[in-house]
Scaffold this motif. Sequence first.
Motif, PDB file in Angstrom:
ATOM      1  N   MET A  62       0.831  -1.204   0.000  1.00  0.00           N
ATOM      2  CA  MET A  62       0.000   0.000   0.000  1.00  0.00           C
ATOM      3  C   MET A  62       0.867   1.255   0.000  1.00  0.00           C
ATOM      4  SD  MET A  62      -3.044   0.941  -0.273  1.00  0.00           S
ATOM      5  CE  MET A  62      -4.243   2.197   0.088  1.00  0.00           C
ATOM      6  N   LYS A  63       1.995   1.210   0.692  1.00  0.00           N
ATOM      7  CA  LYS A  63       2.926   2.344   0.668  1.00  0.00           C
ATOM      8  C   LYS A  63       3.446   2.570  -0.741  1.00  0.00           C
ATOM      9  CE  LYS A  63       4.524   1.982   5.416  1.00  0.00           C
ATOM     10  NZ  LYS A  63       5.667   1.812   6.304  1.00  0.00           N
ATOM     11  N   VAL A  64       3.839   1.480  -1.402  1.00  0.00           N
ATOM     12  CA  VAL A  64       4.369   1.591  -2.766  1.00  0.00           C
ATOM     13  C   VAL A  64       3.283   2.090  -3.714  1.00  0.00           C
ATOM     14  CG1 VAL A  64       5.310   0.286  -4.714  1.00  0.00           C
ATOM     15  CG2 VAL A  64       6.175  -0.119  -2.394  1.00  0.00           C
ATOM     16  N   LEU A  65       2.085   1.531  -3.607  1.00  0.00           N
ATOM     17  CA  LEU A  65       0.973   1.974  -4.456  1.00  0.00           C
ATOM     18  C   LEU A  65       0.659   3.452  -4.215  1.00  0.00           C
ATOM     19  CD1 LEU A  65      -1.222   1.336  -6.521  1.00  0.00           C
ATOM     20  CD2 LEU A  65      -2.675   0.602  -4.612  1.00  0.00           C
ATOM     21  N   VAL A  69       0.919   6.638  -6.821  1.00  0.00           N
ATOM     22  CA  VAL A  69      -0.175   7.587  -7.044  1.00  0.00           C
ATOM     23  C   VAL A  69       0.280   9.017  -6.748  1.00  0.00           C
ATOM     24  CG1 VAL A  69      -2.476   8.278  -6.265  1.00  0.00           C
ATOM     25  CG2 VAL A  69      -1.982   5.884  -6.729  1.00  0.00           C
ATOM     26  N   VAL A  70       1.123   9.210  -5.741  1.00  0.00           N
ATOM     27  CA  VAL A  70       1.656  10.547  -5.456  1.00  0.00           C
ATOM     28  C   VAL A  70       2.495  11.040  -6.633  1.00  0.00           C
ATOM     29  CG1 VAL A  70       3.303  11.803  -4.005  1.00  0.00           C
ATOM     30  CG2 VAL A  70       1.542  10.398  -2.952  1.00  0.00           C
ATOM     31  N   VAL A  71       3.315  10.165  -7.199  1.00  0.00           N
ATOM     32  CA  VAL A  71       4.109  10.538  -8.378  1.00  0.00           C
ATOM     33  C   VAL A  71       3.187  10.853  -9.555  1.00  0.00           C
ATOM     34  CG1 VAL A  71       5.772   9.673 -10.087  1.00  0.00           C
ATOM     35  CG2 VAL A  71       6.174   9.303  -7.643  1.00  0.00           C
ATOM     36  N   ALA A  72       2.143  10.046  -9.745  1.00  0.00           N
ATOM     37  CA  ALA A  72       1.174  10.300 -10.814  1.00  0.00           C
ATOM     38  C   ALA A  72       0.475  11.637 -10.608  1.00  0.00           C
ATOM     39  CB  ALA A  72       0.141   9.169 -10.889  1.00  0.00           C
ATOM     40  N   LEU A  73       0.129  11.937  -9.363  1.00  0.00           N
ATOM     41  CA  LEU A  73      -0.500  13.218  -9.049  1.00  0.00           C
ATOM     42  C   LEU A  73       0.439  14.378  -9.347  1.00  0.00           C
ATOM     43  CD1 LEU A  73      -2.770  14.948  -7.809  1.00  0.00           C
ATOM     44  CD2 LEU A  73      -1.732  14.492  -5.572  1.00  0.00           C
ATOM     45  N   ALA A  74       1.704  14.231  -8.961  1.00  0.00           N
ATOM     46  CA  ALA A  74       2.682  15.292  -9.231  1.00  0.00           C
ATOM     47  C   ALA A  74       2.862  15.499 -10.737  1.00  0.00           C
ATOM     48  CB  ALA A  74       4.017  14.958  -8.569  1.00  0.00           C
ATOM     49  N   TRP A  75       2.939  14.398 -11.476  1.00  0.00           N
ATOM     50  CA  TRP A  75       3.086  14.516 -12.940  1.00  0.00           C
ATOM     51  C   TRP A  75       1.838  15.168 -13.558  1.00  0.00           C
ATOM     52  CZ3 TRP A  75       6.867  14.781 -16.144  1.00  0.00           C
ATOM     53  CH2 TRP A  75       6.613  14.721 -17.505  1.00  0.00           C
ATOM     54  N   HIS A  76       0.673  14.737 -13.102  1.00  0.00           N
ATOM     55  CA  HIS A  76      -0.594  15.286 -13.582  1.00  0.00           C
ATOM     56  C   HIS A  76      -0.644  16.801 -13.324  1.00  0.00           C
ATOM     57  CE1 HIS A  76      -4.896  14.636 -14.633  1.00  0.00           C
ATOM     58  NE2 HIS A  76      -5.092  15.682 -13.839  1.00  0.00           N
ATOM     59  N   ALA A  77      -0.272  17.183 -12.121  1.00  0.00           N
ATOM     60  CA  ALA A  77      -0.276  18.612 -11.767  1.00  0.00           C
ATOM     61  C   ALA A  77       0.767  19.377 -12.577  1.00  0.00           C
ATOM     62  CB  ALA A  77      -0.008  18.778 -10.272  1.00  0.00           C
ATOM     63  N   TRP A  78       1.938  18.768 -12.785  1.00  0.00           N
ATOM     64  CA  TRP A  78       2.989  19.450 -13.553  1.00  0.00           C
ATOM     65  C   TRP A  78       2.537  19.715 -14.987  1.00  0.00           C
ATOM     66  CZ3 TRP A  78       6.560  22.645 -14.288  1.00  0.00           C
ATOM     67  CH2 TRP A  78       7.309  22.642 -15.459  1.00  0.00           C
ATOM     68  N   VAL A  79       1.991  18.712 -15.639  1.00  0.00           N
ATOM     69  CA  VAL A  79       1.557  18.891 -17.034  1.00  0.00           C
ATOM     70  C   VAL A  79       0.479  19.969 -17.116  1.00  0.00           C
ATOM     71  CG1 VAL A  79       0.372  17.760 -18.971  1.00  0.00           C
ATOM     72  CG2 VAL A  79       2.212  16.577 -17.773  1.00  0.00           C
ATOM     73  N   GLY A  80      -0.471  19.923 -16.205  1.00  0.00           N
ATOM     74  CA  GLY A  80      -1.544  20.919 -16.222  1.00  0.00           C
ATOM     75  C   GLY A  80      -1.041  22.327 -15.942  1.00  0.00           C
ATOM     76  N   ALA A 113       5.308  13.538   1.198  1.00  0.00           N
ATOM     77  CA  ALA A 113       4.422  12.377   1.181  1.00  0.00           C
ATOM     78  C   ALA A 113       5.217  11.099   1.471  1.00  0.00           C
ATOM     79  CB  ALA A 113       3.724  12.261  -0.182  1.00  0.00           C
ATOM     80  N   VAL A 114       6.421  10.983   0.942  1.00  0.00           N
ATOM     81  CA  VAL A 114       7.260   9.816   1.207  1.00  0.00           C
ATOM     82  C   VAL A 114       7.599   9.749   2.691  1.00  0.00           C
ATOM     83  CG1 VAL A 114       9.572   8.842   0.825  1.00  0.00           C
ATOM     84  CG2 VAL A 114       8.210   9.626  -1.105  1.00  0.00           C
ATOM     85  N   GLN A 115       7.940  10.886   3.274  1.00  0.00           N
ATOM     86  CA  GLN A 115       8.236  10.903   4.717  1.00  0.00           C
ATOM     87  C   GLN A 115       7.033  10.453   5.535  1.00  0.00           C
ATOM     88  OE1 GLN A 115       9.564  14.885   5.561  1.00  0.00           O
ATOM     89  NE2 GLN A 115      11.706  14.313   5.330  1.00  0.00           N
ATOM     90  N   VAL A 116       5.877  10.939   5.185  1.00  0.00           N
ATOM     91  CA  VAL A 116       4.664  10.556   5.919  1.00  0.00           C
ATOM     92  C   VAL A 116       4.389   9.064   5.750  1.00  0.00           C
ATOM     93  CG1 VAL A 116       2.146  10.837   5.978  1.00  0.00           C
ATOM     94  CG2 VAL A 116       3.613  12.859   5.843  1.00  0.00           C
TER      95      VAL A 116
END
Length: 120
Positions: A62-65, A69-80, A113-116
């Motif tokens: 679940m941590k890895v998943l 998702v955090v990386v996907a969110l960051a990429w999504h936000a960056w592109v937008g 997010a990784v620290q948390v």
Amino acid sequence: MAVNYGSKRLVVGAHYGFRDWLSQRVTAVLMALFTLALLLQVIFGGPIGYDSWAGIFSRQWMKVLTFVVVVALAWHAWVGMRDVWMDYIKPVGVRLLAQVFTMVWLVGCAGWAVQVLWRL
């Protein structure tokens, strides 16, 4: 932007429209599926408190998943945000500053997010 030189057509520009469009859709679907899975765990997992919430994220998979998702969110936000900055900020220096700030902010949020996640 296309420049017409007689019968030859020279296309200039970044040429990443389809790739960005596709990455936005893929990351959005990934985030939606993760949210649905998380909601199902919360709804059917009984009373929710700190211990049960921490229990959801204590498993390594679940941590890895969640990290994916955090990386996907960051990429999504960056592109937008990059597209917003390119469309609406015309001075190159100001646009570059906005893009650098956005990158630093997103990397900082992902690091937090990784620290948390790995503190649980």
